[in-house]
Design a protein around this motif. Structure first.
Motif, PDB file in Angstrom:
ATOM      1  N   ALA A  68      84.826  -7.650 108.358  1.00 54.98           N
ATOM      2  CA  ALA A  68      84.125  -7.186 109.558  1.00 54.98           C
ATOM      3  C   ALA A  68      83.957  -8.310 110.569  1.00 54.98           C
ATOM      4  O   ALA A  68      83.600  -8.064 111.718  1.00 54.98           O
ATOM      5  N   LYS A  69      84.189  -9.546 110.152  1.00 56.57           N
ATOM      6  CA  LYS A  69      84.112 -10.675 111.074  1.00 56.57           C
ATOM      7  C   LYS A  69      85.251 -10.580 112.085  1.00 56.57           C
ATOM      8  O   LYS A  69      86.415 -10.472 111.693  1.00 56.57           O
ATOM      9  N   LYS A  70      84.920 -10.637 113.366  1.00 55.34           N
ATOM     10  CA  LYS A  70      85.935 -10.437 114.394  1.00 55.34           C
ATOM     11  C   LYS A  70      86.075 -11.623 115.341  1.00 55.34           C
ATOM     12  O   LYS A  70      86.927 -11.601 116.239  1.00 55.34           O
ATOM     13  N   GLU A  71      85.250 -12.644 115.155  1.00 54.12           N
ATOM     14  CA  GLU A  71      85.308 -13.792 116.050  1.00 54.12           C
ATOM     15  C   GLU A  71      86.616 -14.564 115.839  1.00 54.12           C
ATOM     16  O   GLU A  71      87.106 -14.689 114.718  1.00 54.12           O
ATOM     17  N   GLU A  72      87.160 -15.070 116.931  1.00 57.90           N
ATOM     18  CA  GLU A  72      88.412 -15.829 116.856  1.00 57.90           C
ATOM     19  C   GLU A  72      88.297 -17.018 115.908  1.00 57.90           C
ATOM     20  O   GLU A  72      89.238 -17.337 115.174  1.00 57.90           O
TER      21      GLU A  72
ATOM     22  N   ILE B  72      90.835 -18.041 112.873  1.00 60.14           N
ATOM     23  CA  ILE B  72      91.496 -19.342 112.827  1.00 60.14           C
ATOM     24  C   ILE B  72      91.140 -20.070 111.534  1.00 60.14           C
ATOM     25  O   ILE B  72      91.996 -20.693 110.895  1.00 60.14           O
ATOM     26  N   ARG B  73      89.865 -19.987 111.139  1.00 61.73           N
ATOM     27  CA  ARG B  73      89.454 -20.630 109.891  1.00 61.73           C
ATOM     28  C   ARG B  73      90.170 -20.013 108.700  1.00 61.73           C
ATOM     29  O   ARG B  73      90.644 -20.728 107.798  1.00 61.73           O
ATOM     30  N   GLY B  74      90.272 -18.673 108.688  1.00 62.42           N
ATOM     31  CA  GLY B  74      90.968 -18.000 107.591  1.00 62.42           C
ATOM     32  C   GLY B  74      92.422 -18.414 107.493  1.00 62.42           C
ATOM     33  O   GLY B  74      92.923 -18.742 106.407  1.00 62.42           O
ATOM     34  N   PHE B  75      93.118 -18.430 108.632  1.00 61.45           N
ATOM     35  CA  PHE B  75      94.518 -18.850 108.630  1.00 61.45           C
ATOM     36  C   PHE B  75      94.638 -20.321 108.244  1.00 61.45           C
ATOM     37  O   PHE B  75      95.574 -20.721 107.551  1.00 61.45           O
ATOM     38  N   GLY B  76      93.681 -21.122 108.703  1.00 60.60           N
ATOM     39  CA  GLY B  76      93.709 -22.542 108.381  1.00 60.60           C
ATOM     40  C   GLY B  76      93.546 -22.816 106.896  1.00 60.60           C
ATOM     41  O   GLY B  76      94.040 -23.819 106.385  1.00 60.60           O
ATOM     42  N   LEU B  77      92.855 -21.928 106.206  1.00 60.04           N
ATOM     43  CA  LEU B  77      92.661 -22.071 104.761  1.00 60.04           C
ATOM     44  C   LEU B  77      93.826 -21.493 103.968  1.00 60.04           C
ATOM     45  O   LEU B  77      93.829 -21.562 102.736  1.00 60.04           O
ATOM     46  N   GLY B  78      94.795 -20.901 104.677  1.00 58.49           N
ATOM     47  CA  GLY B  78      96.002 -20.439 103.995  1.00 58.49           C
ATOM     48  C   GLY B  78      96.179 -18.945 103.885  1.00 58.49           C
ATOM     49  O   GLY B  78      97.098 -18.483 103.209  1.00 58.49           O
ATOM     50  N   ALA B  79      95.300 -18.156 104.528  1.00 60.10           N
ATOM     51  CA  ALA B  79      95.475 -16.700 104.485  1.00 60.10           C
ATOM     52  C   ALA B  79      96.782 -16.309 105.184  1.00 60.10           C
ATOM     53  O   ALA B  79      97.185 -16.934 106.165  1.00 60.10           O
ATOM     54  N   ASP B  80      97.431 -15.283 104.673  1.00 62.59           N
ATOM     55  CA  ASP B  80      98.684 -14.825 105.269  1.00 62.59           C
ATOM     56  C   ASP B  80      98.459 -13.798 106.370  1.00 62.59           C
ATOM     57  O   ASP B  80      99.333 -13.602 107.212  1.00 62.59           O
TER      58      ASP B  80
ATOM     59  N   THR C 229      90.853  -6.787 110.694  1.00 60.03           N
ATOM     60  CA  THR C 229      89.432  -6.552 110.953  1.00 60.03           C
ATOM     61  C   THR C 229      89.044  -5.112 110.631  1.00 60.03           C
ATOM     62  O   THR C 229      89.836  -4.185 110.780  1.00 60.03           O
ATOM     63  N   LYS C 230      87.809  -4.952 110.179  1.00 59.80           N
ATOM     64  CA  LYS C 230      87.247  -3.632 109.909  1.00 59.80           C
ATOM     65  C   LYS C 230      86.646  -3.071 111.201  1.00 59.80           C
ATOM     66  O   LYS C 230      86.097  -3.838 111.996  1.00 59.80           O
ATOM     67  N   PRO C 231      86.721  -1.766 111.413  1.00 59.17           N
ATOM     68  CA  PRO C 231      87.412  -0.767 110.589  1.00 59.17           C
ATOM     69  C   PRO C 231      88.921  -0.911 110.711  1.00 59.17           C
ATOM     70  O   PRO C 231      89.434  -1.354 111.731  1.00 59.17           O
ATOM     71  N   PHE C 232      89.629  -0.522 109.675  1.00 58.60           N
ATOM     72  CA  PHE C 232      91.069  -0.712 109.644  1.00 58.60           C
ATOM     73  C   PHE C 232      91.755   0.588 109.228  1.00 58.60           C
ATOM     74  O   PHE C 232      91.128   1.506 108.685  1.00 58.60           O
ATOM     75  N   SER C 233      93.039   0.657 109.492  1.00 54.59           N
ATOM     76  CA  SER C 233      93.851   1.789 109.057  1.00 54.59           C
ATOM     77  C   SER C 233      94.373   1.498 107.653  1.00 54.59           C
ATOM     78  O   SER C 233      95.098   0.510 107.457  1.00 54.59           O
ATOM     79  N   PRO C 234      94.038   2.303 106.656  1.00 56.21           N
ATOM     80  CA  PRO C 234      94.547   2.062 105.300  1.00 56.21           C
ATOM     81  C   PRO C 234      96.073   2.033 105.241  1.00 56.21           C
ATOM     82  O   PRO C 234      96.653   1.236 104.502  1.00 56.21           O
TER      83      PRO C 234
END
Length: 229
Positions: A80-84, A88-96, A100-105
């Protein structure tokens, strides 16, 4: 059959994700606690991990960091976190990927399929003809998924390797962030091109003698990036 671990503390969302993956013939395990989720992820028994950020026990950022230090497995953050800055932190830690929620399954399943396909392409254990790119002191072995700088192996993630190989096999060409996102991630950018900047930065830290003055991956201001040979 591919096995997916979903680490999500909201039972409704976790079960929704599970049901859609089951419809597409994946095996799925659910975990609602960060500490337990990290323990399971570290077992190495999963082909892909769906990860929430706001979890009891251990938060998703820390889980992502520890997974990436130990394993080379696709990690998709669904939050649910939507801040840029969070992306950036997620990608920086190695996420592929970061969804963001809500999302399309259906979109989640499509993205997971795309990442699994790309991961398999670079981690196939079948014997292959050695295919090495040699550029100055940098050596990239596409068969063994290994990178060497001055003869010393460089630790690199699957996605970083894919970006590096793409650019090294297309030398002296300028690619915009949007083009790199489309060619490497194979998905509609939806404004999530920040991951390109993060991955380029991480690659530079690993292969450049001076990341602030790169000799391999140059920034072409106003245009994008170029791999120089």
């Amino acid at each position: 059959m591919k096995t997916i671990l979903i680490i999500e503390d909201d039972p409704y969302i976790a079960e929704l994700q599970r049901d859609y993956f089951l419809l597409h013939n994946y095996k799925v395990e659910l975990c609602h606690d960060g500490s337990e989720g990290l323990r399971k992820a570290q077992s190495g028994e999963y082909d892909l991990i769906i990860l929430d950020l706001q979890l009891p026990g251990v938060d998703g950022f820390e889980i992502c960091r520890q997974i990436r230090e130990q394993l080379d497995v696709p990690v998709l953050i669904v939050s649910a976190k939507k801040e840029e800055i969070d992306k950036i932190r997620g990608f920086g830690l190695g996420a592929d990927d970061f969804i963001t929620k809500p999302f399309s399954p259906n979109e989640l399943v499509a993205r997971a399929k795309a990442h699994l396909a790309r991961y398999e392409r670079f981690t196939d254990n079948k014997p292959k003809v050695v295919n090495t790119i040699e550029i100055r002191e940098l050596s990239i072995n596409k068969s063994s998924h290994r990178v060497f700088l001055n003869g010393k192996e460089v630790a690199i993630t699957a996605k970083e390797f894919e970006v590096l190989v793409f650019m090294a096999t297309n030398p002296n060409q300028v690619f915009s962030k949007e083009e790199l996102f489309e060619k490497i991630w194979g998905l509609e950018s939806s404004g999530e091109i920040a991951t390109v900047t993060v991955h380029i930065s991480r690659i530079r830290e690993k292969i450049e003698a001076d990341p602030s003055n790169p000799q391999f991956i140059e920034t072409v201001w106003g245009a994008g990036y170029r791999f120089t040979v």
